[in-house]
Design an enzyme around this catalytic site. Structure first.
Site, mmCIF file in Angstrom:
data_model
loop_
_atom_site.group_PDB
_atom_site.id
_atom_site.type_symbol
_atom_site.label_atom_id
_atom_site.label_comp_id
_atom_site.label_asym_id
_atom_site.label_seq_id
_atom_site.Cartn_x
_atom_site.Cartn_y
_atom_site.Cartn_z
ATOM 1 N N LYS A 138 -7.171 1.181 -2.899
ATOM 2 C CA LYS A 138 -6.771 0.702 -1.572
ATOM 3 C C LYS A 138 -6.970 1.792 -0.520
ATOM 4 C CE LYS A 138 -5.180 -1.855 1.696
ATOM 5 N NZ LYS A 138 -3.840 -2.452 1.762
ATOM 6 N N LYS A 165 0.865 4.801 8.430
ATOM 7 C CA LYS A 165 1.425 5.194 7.132
ATOM 8 C C LYS A 165 0.343 5.346 6.087
ATOM 9 C CE LYS A 165 2.535 1.939 4.573
ATOM 10 N NZ LYS A 165 1.919 1.066 3.539
ATOM 11 N N THR A 195 0.868 -1.173 0.000
ATOM 12 C CA THR A 195 0.000 0.000 0.000
ATOM 13 C C THR A 195 0.904 1.221 0.000
ATOM 14 O OG1 THR A 195 -1.732 -1.154 1.215
ATOM 15 C CG2 THR A 195 -1.825 1.247 1.200
#
Length: 288
Positions: A173, A241, A98
């Site tokens: 995503k 993140k 990701t």
């Protein structure tokens, strides 16, 4: 006809199970991760070890990466000994980390200049989905490249959808992570409420998991919370993140997402308490 050799870089919580499923499907595999000891079981099961990223690039026709952070992705792909600079012309590179949609577009363009095919194909489903070969895979890049790689991707996932040009997989995503962020808060608050109200949380889960409140997190992570199991299916540090990337992208799009901002701040508090390597279900500890 012998199947093509697959390279796999990043053999962590999810990457290891994904690599194992590729081998079970009959593909020769060459792998690399920063700590060789963590891959020893895969080596014993038949995986060839590559000492460096470049060694994997030399030995494979298709290479999957599943690393931690966008900085790791950039190093693995664009460093002097990275994949784009060392892979053979015609190689297919699939980044399943990701990461940033902007970086995905940068990698795609860099690959084009070298005659290398690059896809961004992040996944969802955690350690359970990785083990069971049942991941959701969101693919961005050239559609003809996706069609070539579809049989391989189906060894890893059960819900594989081409989303569009380079970066589209990463954008999808981020949609996934936005939905999870609010849902995890709701799951944890629901369990906290059940306990405070004097209910049996396991019975509560039986009632609400199959109704309108049902979700992956409620079905798979809430039972872990009740068992005191905070081992990572997905690390808190990696979710932080992801949420930072979301907020960077929403700012660029002129959007304000207070739910994502709240989730990020709660997880950052846990990380400051030393829980960054716990699973996302450890959010429950915020209320404890």
């Amino acid at each position: 006809m012998q199947k093509q050799t697959i390279g796999f870089i990043g053999l962590g919580v999810m990457g290891k199970s994904m690599a194992r499923n590729i081998m079970k499907a009959g593909y020769p595999l060459i792998g690399y991760t920063r700590t060789k000891e963590k891959a020893q079981d895969l080596i014993e099961e038949g995986m060839q070890w590559g000492d460096t990223v470049e060694a994997v690039a030399r030995g494979a026709q298709i290479i999957i990466t599943m690393v931690g952070f966008p900085t790791d992705v950039e190093e693995v792909y664009l460093g002097d000994h990275g994949l784009v600079n060392t892979a053979k012309k015609g190689t297919y590179l699939i980044d399943m980390t990701t990461s940033s949609p902007k970086l995905a577009k940068k990698l795609y363009k860099a690959g084009q200049e070298k005659g290398i095919h690059v896809l961004d194909a992040p996944v969802s489903g955690g350690d359970i989905g990785a083990r069971n070969g049942a991941l959701a895979i969101m693919v961005g890049g050239a559609q003809e490249d996706y069609e070539v790689l579809s049989p391989l991707l189906h060894t890893l996932g059960s819900n594989i959808i081409y989303q569009g040009t380079a970066g589209a997989g990463q954008h999808t995503k981020l949609c996934n992570q936005i939905a999870i962020a609010g849902n995890m808060i709701g799951v944890c608050e629901s369990l906290v409420y059940a306990k405070r109200a004097g209910l049996d949380p396991e019975n509560v889960l039986k009632s609400i998991s199959g109704g309108a409140a049902g979700s992956f997190s409620l079905t798979n992570l809430a039972p872990r919370i009740l068992q005191g199991d905070y081992e990572p299916g997905f690390y808190i540090k990696h979710f932080i993140k992801d949420l930072k990337i979301v907020l960077d992208e929403t700012e660029a799009l002129g959007l304000d997402f207070p739910g994502v901002s709240l989730a990020k701040s709660l997880y950052e508090e846990l990380a400051e308490e030393g829980l960054g390597d716990s699973g996302t279900q450890a959010l429950y500890k915020y209320w404890k």
